[in-house]
Design a protein around this motif. Structure first.
Motif, PDB file in Angstrom:
ATOM      1  N   PHE A  90       0.838  -1.195   0.000  1.00 60.00           N
ATOM      2  CA  PHE A  90       0.000   0.000   0.000  1.00 60.00           C
ATOM      3  C   PHE A  90       0.871   1.241   0.000  1.00 60.00           C
ATOM      4  O   PHE A  90       1.857   1.336   0.742  1.00 60.00           O
ATOM      5  CB  PHE A  90      -0.891   0.038   1.243  1.00 60.00           C
ATOM      6  CG  PHE A  90      -2.050  -0.908   1.208  1.00 60.00           C
ATOM      7  CD1 PHE A  90      -1.951  -2.142   1.821  1.00 60.00           C
ATOM      8  CD2 PHE A  90      -3.219  -0.563   0.561  1.00 60.00           C
ATOM      9  CE1 PHE A  90      -3.021  -3.029   1.791  1.00 60.00           C
ATOM     10  CE2 PHE A  90      -4.294  -1.444   0.525  1.00 60.00           C
ATOM     11  CZ  PHE A  90      -4.187  -2.675   1.142  1.00 60.00           C
ATOM     12  N   GLN A 106      -3.679   9.834   6.841  1.00 57.31           N
ATOM     13  CA  GLN A 106      -3.034   9.280   5.660  1.00 57.31           C
ATOM     14  C   GLN A 106      -4.112   8.717   4.739  1.00 57.31           C
ATOM     15  O   GLN A 106      -5.027   8.029   5.194  1.00 57.31           O
ATOM     16  CB  GLN A 106      -2.052   8.171   6.039  1.00 57.31           C
ATOM     17  CG  GLN A 106      -0.803   8.682   6.723  1.00 57.31           C
ATOM     18  CD  GLN A 106       0.251   7.622   6.871  1.00 57.31           C
ATOM     19  OE1 GLN A 106       0.227   6.584   6.202  1.00 57.31           O
ATOM     20  NE2 GLN A 106       1.210   7.862   7.748  1.00 57.31           N
ATOM     21  N   TYR A 107      -3.965   9.004   3.455  1.00 59.44           N
ATOM     22  CA  TYR A 107      -4.902   8.504   2.454  1.00 59.44           C
ATOM     23  C   TYR A 107      -4.199   7.423   1.653  1.00 59.44           C
ATOM     24  O   TYR A 107      -3.087   7.633   1.163  1.00 59.44           O
ATOM     25  CB  TYR A 107      -5.372   9.643   1.550  1.00 59.44           C
ATOM     26  CG  TYR A 107      -6.168  10.669   2.308  1.00 59.44           C
ATOM     27  CD1 TYR A 107      -5.553  11.766   2.894  1.00 59.44           C
ATOM     28  CD2 TYR A 107      -7.538  10.517   2.472  1.00 59.44           C
ATOM     29  CE1 TYR A 107      -6.269  12.685   3.618  1.00 59.44           C
ATOM     30  CE2 TYR A 107      -8.276  11.443   3.195  1.00 59.44           C
ATOM     31  CZ  TYR A 107      -7.636  12.518   3.771  1.00 59.44           C
ATOM     32  OH  TYR A 107      -8.355  13.420   4.508  1.00 59.44           O
ATOM     33  N   PHE A 108      -4.866   6.289   1.532  1.00 60.50           N
ATOM     34  CA  PHE A 108      -4.244   5.098   0.961  1.00 60.50           C
ATOM     35  C   PHE A 108      -4.686   4.839  -0.473  1.00 60.50           C
ATOM     36  O   PHE A 108      -5.830   5.133  -0.849  1.00 60.50           O
ATOM     37  CB  PHE A 108      -4.588   3.867   1.809  1.00 60.50           C
ATOM     38  CG  PHE A 108      -3.814   3.785   3.090  1.00 60.50           C
ATOM     39  CD1 PHE A 108      -4.199   4.534   4.195  1.00 60.50           C
ATOM     40  CD2 PHE A 108      -2.684   2.989   3.185  1.00 60.50           C
ATOM     41  CE1 PHE A 108      -3.476   4.481   5.374  1.00 60.50           C
ATOM     42  CE2 PHE A 108      -1.956   2.921   4.361  1.00 60.50           C
ATOM     43  CZ  PHE A 108      -2.354   3.670   5.464  1.00 60.50           C
ATOM     44  N   GLY A 109      -3.769   4.260  -1.235  1.00 57.54           N
ATOM     45  CA  GLY A 109      -4.117   3.727  -2.540  1.00 57.54           C
ATOM     46  C   GLY A 109      -4.794   2.384  -2.396  1.00 57.54           C
ATOM     47  O   GLY A 109      -4.923   1.854  -1.301  1.00 57.54           O
ATOM     48  N   PRO A 110      -5.223   1.797  -3.530  1.00 59.18           N
ATOM     49  CA  PRO A 110      -5.997   0.551  -3.486  1.00 59.18           C
ATOM     50  C   PRO A 110      -5.159  -0.687  -3.231  1.00 59.18           C
ATOM     51  O   PRO A 110      -5.713  -1.755  -2.969  1.00 59.18           O
ATOM     52  CB  PRO A 110      -6.631   0.482  -4.884  1.00 59.18           C
ATOM     53  CG  PRO A 110      -5.694   1.256  -5.741  1.00 59.18           C
ATOM     54  CD  PRO A 110      -5.140   2.349  -4.886  1.00 59.18           C
TER      55      PRO A 110
ATOM     56  N   PHE B  35      -5.500   6.634  15.303  1.00 59.21           N
ATOM     57  CA  PHE B  35      -6.370   6.523  14.133  1.00 59.21           C
ATOM     58  C   PHE B  35      -7.047   5.159  14.110  1.00 59.21           C
ATOM     59  O   PHE B  35      -6.480   4.173  14.584  1.00 59.21           O
ATOM     60  CB  PHE B  35      -5.558   6.648  12.835  1.00 59.21           C
ATOM     61  CG  PHE B  35      -4.939   7.997  12.601  1.00 59.21           C
ATOM     62  CD1 PHE B  35      -3.756   8.355  13.230  1.00 59.21           C
ATOM     63  CD2 PHE B  35      -5.535   8.904  11.739  1.00 59.21           C
ATOM     64  CE1 PHE B  35      -3.181   9.596  13.010  1.00 59.21           C
ATOM     65  CE2 PHE B  35      -4.962  10.147  11.510  1.00 59.21           C
ATOM     66  CZ  PHE B  35      -3.786  10.489  12.146  1.00 59.21           C
ATOM     67  N   TYR B  37      -8.808   2.715  11.044  1.00 61.46           N
ATOM     68  CA  TYR B  37      -9.076   2.510   9.627  1.00 61.46           C
ATOM     69  C   TYR B  37      -9.910   1.245   9.461  1.00 61.46           C
ATOM     70  O   TYR B  37      -9.772   0.293  10.220  1.00 61.46           O
ATOM     71  CB  TYR B  37      -7.766   2.338   8.840  1.00 61.46           C
ATOM     72  CG  TYR B  37      -7.030   3.617   8.546  1.00 61.46           C
ATOM     73  CD1 TYR B  37      -6.149   4.167   9.473  1.00 61.46           C
ATOM     74  CD2 TYR B  37      -7.208   4.272   7.328  1.00 61.46           C
ATOM     75  CE1 TYR B  37      -5.465   5.343   9.197  1.00 61.46           C
ATOM     76  CE2 TYR B  37      -6.527   5.448   7.048  1.00 61.46           C
ATOM     77  CZ  TYR B  37      -5.658   5.975   7.986  1.00 61.46           C
ATOM     78  OH  TYR B  37      -4.980   7.143   7.705  1.00 61.46           O
ATOM     79  N   GLY B  43     -10.360  -4.578   0.015  1.00 63.95           N
ATOM     80  CA  GLY B  43      -8.943  -4.340   0.286  1.00 63.95           C
ATOM     81  C   GLY B  43      -8.504  -2.921   0.563  1.00 63.95           C
ATOM     82  O   GLY B  43      -7.403  -2.724   1.071  1.00 63.95           O
ATOM     83  N   GLU B  44      -9.314  -1.916   0.226  1.00 65.34           N
ATOM     84  CA  GLU B  44      -8.829  -0.556   0.427  1.00 65.34           C
ATOM     85  C   GLU B  44      -8.848  -0.186   1.901  1.00 65.34           C
ATOM     86  O   GLU B  44      -9.564  -0.781   2.689  1.00 65.34           O
ATOM     87  CB  GLU B  44      -9.668   0.446  -0.382  1.00 65.34           C
ATOM     88  CG  GLU B  44     -11.086   0.666   0.100  1.00 65.34           C
ATOM     89  CD  GLU B  44     -12.091  -0.252  -0.546  1.00 65.34           C
ATOM     90  OE1 GLU B  44     -11.747  -1.405  -0.877  1.00 65.34           O
ATOM     91  OE2 GLU B  44     -13.244   0.187  -0.702  1.00 65.34           O
ATOM     92  N   MET B  45      -8.036   0.781   2.268  1.00 64.37           N
ATOM     93  CA  MET B  45      -7.963   1.286   3.641  1.00 64.37           C
ATOM     94  C   MET B  45      -8.761   2.586   3.715  1.00 64.37           C
ATOM     95  O   MET B  45      -8.445   3.554   3.017  1.00 64.37           O
ATOM     96  CB  MET B  45      -6.505   1.546   4.032  1.00 64.37           C
ATOM     97  CG  MET B  45      -5.652   0.300   4.071  1.00 64.37           C
ATOM     98  SD  MET B  45      -6.061  -0.772   5.455  1.00 64.37           S
ATOM     99  CE  MET B  45      -5.383   0.173   6.814  1.00 64.37           C
ATOM    100  N   PHE B  47     -10.149   5.671   6.101  1.00 65.19           N
ATOM    101  CA  PHE B  47     -10.009   6.396   7.366  1.00 65.19           C
ATOM    102  C   PHE B  47     -11.375   6.552   8.029  1.00 65.19           C
ATOM    103  O   PHE B  47     -12.359   6.915   7.387  1.00 65.19           O
ATOM    104  CB  PHE B  47      -9.396   7.767   7.107  1.00 65.19           C
ATOM    105  CG  PHE B  47      -9.541   8.721   8.250  1.00 65.19           C
ATOM    106  CD1 PHE B  47     -10.436   9.773   8.194  1.00 65.19           C
ATOM    107  CD2 PHE B  47      -8.793   8.545   9.406  1.00 65.19           C
ATOM    108  CE1 PHE B  47     -10.574  10.648   9.250  1.00 65.19           C
ATOM    109  CE2 PHE B  47      -8.920   9.407  10.473  1.00 65.19           C
ATOM    110  CZ  PHE B  47      -9.823  10.465  10.389  1.00 65.19           C
ATOM    111  N   ASN B 100       4.534  11.980  10.716  1.00 64.88           N
ATOM    112  CA  ASN B 100       3.205  11.388  10.564  1.00 64.88           C
ATOM    113  C   ASN B 100       3.255   9.896  10.260  1.00 64.88           C
ATOM    114  O   ASN B 100       2.348   9.353   9.638  1.00 64.88           O
ATOM    115  CB  ASN B 100       2.446  12.132   9.451  1.00 64.88           C
ATOM    116  CG  ASN B 100       0.956  12.173   9.679  1.00 64.88           C
ATOM    117  OD1 ASN B 100       0.508  12.357  10.795  1.00 64.88           O
ATOM    118  ND2 ASN B 100       0.199  11.981   8.628  1.00 64.88           N
ATOM    119  N   LEU B 102       2.841   5.977  10.800  1.00 64.53           N
ATOM    120  CA  LEU B 102       1.888   5.195  11.577  1.00 64.53           C
ATOM    121  C   LEU B 102       2.436   3.821  11.939  1.00 64.53           C
ATOM    122  O   LEU B 102       3.090   3.163  11.134  1.00 64.53           O
ATOM    123  CB  LEU B 102       0.587   5.006  10.789  1.00 64.53           C
ATOM    124  CG  LEU B 102      -0.272   6.252  10.562  1.00 64.53           C
ATOM    125  CD1 LEU B 102      -1.450   5.911   9.663  1.00 64.53           C
ATOM    126  CD2 LEU B 102      -0.759   6.802  11.889  1.00 64.53           C
TER     127      LEU B 102
END
Lengths: 117, 114
Positions: A90, A106-110, B35, B37, B43-45, B47, B100, B102
């Motif tokens: 990721f 944090q913004y995640f990709g797929p 945080f 998630y 599968g995507e994460m 928030f 930042n 994690l």
């Protein structure tokens, strides 16, 4: 606004082959990260970058290299793939910390699913 | 070093009921962020919610709230009125060491039954 994108989505490698995973973000974020996710272990940080031209090691950096030549892109390279690198990878990005906050989202990709045979 | 512990590998809840997912943390930093998630089967994460160590009130985001007990070093996620779409893996994470970064727990798999 695509957010964070990753290519490829899935890849099969033979032991010893090399490959590069590409991460791109269109949110003008300064910070970018690469994580790997293995079953039962959550996500672990491989490498990260705090701005264009900078990189730093995370928790599990061995066997990987990274580059951030452009602010919007963060590349993860495997020079000689090993079966232990079979995982889901990721990429994530976040903005700079602002003064009154301890952490930014944090913004995640797929994710990219990698299988090393 | 920071550490996150999620002691519940799996949980199940009846639709429309509330559920609490446990998270305990360990850190020597006086200021930190926590945080949660969500990771669905796709599968995507995603928030969900954030709590800063100096925030006076527990964070809330819609049906999600964070039960933050600083003295006990716990940051449990409460989901009210569970829905079938809440079935997923849930990860607790803590800011570690600046920039930042994690540190994640191992996660809890939640199953919502009709």
């Amino acid at each position: 606004n695509a957010g964070v994108t990753q290519t490829p989505k899935f890849r099969v490698l033979k032991t010893g082959q090399s490959m590069t995973l590409l991460c791109a973000q269109d949110m003008n974020h300064e910070y970018m990260y690469w994580y790997r996710q293995d079953p039962g272990m959550g996500l672990r940080l491989i490498h990260y970058s705090v701005g264009e031209g900078t990189t730093a090691k995370g928790e599990v950096p061995d066997g990987y290299n990274v580059s951030r030549l452009k602010k919007q892109n963060f590349l993860l390279g495997l020079e000689s793939a090993a079966p232990s690198q079979t995982s889901v990878y990721f990429c994530a990005s976040s903005q700079l910390l602002v003064q009154h906050r301890v952490g930014e989202t944090q913004y995640f990709g797929p994710g990219t699913r990698l299988l090393v045979l | 070093a920071q550490k996150i512990t999620q002691t519940q590998p799996g949980m199940f809840v009846q639709e429309k009921e509330a559920v609490t997912l446990d998270c305990t943390y360990d850190t020597s930093d006086p200021s930190y962020g926590l945080f949660w998630y969500k990771q669905p089967s796709s599968g995507e994460m995603i928030f969900l919610i954030y709590q800063g160590s100096y925030d006076q009130q527990n964070a809330t985001e819609g049906r999600y709230s964070l039960n933050f007990q600083k003295a006990r070093k716990s940051a449990n996620l409460v989901i009210s009125a569970s829905q079938l779409g809440d079935s997923a893996m849930y990860f607790c994470a803590i800011i570690s060491g600046g920039y930042n970064k994690l540190i994640f727990g191992a996660g809890t798999r939640l199953a919502v039954h009709p």
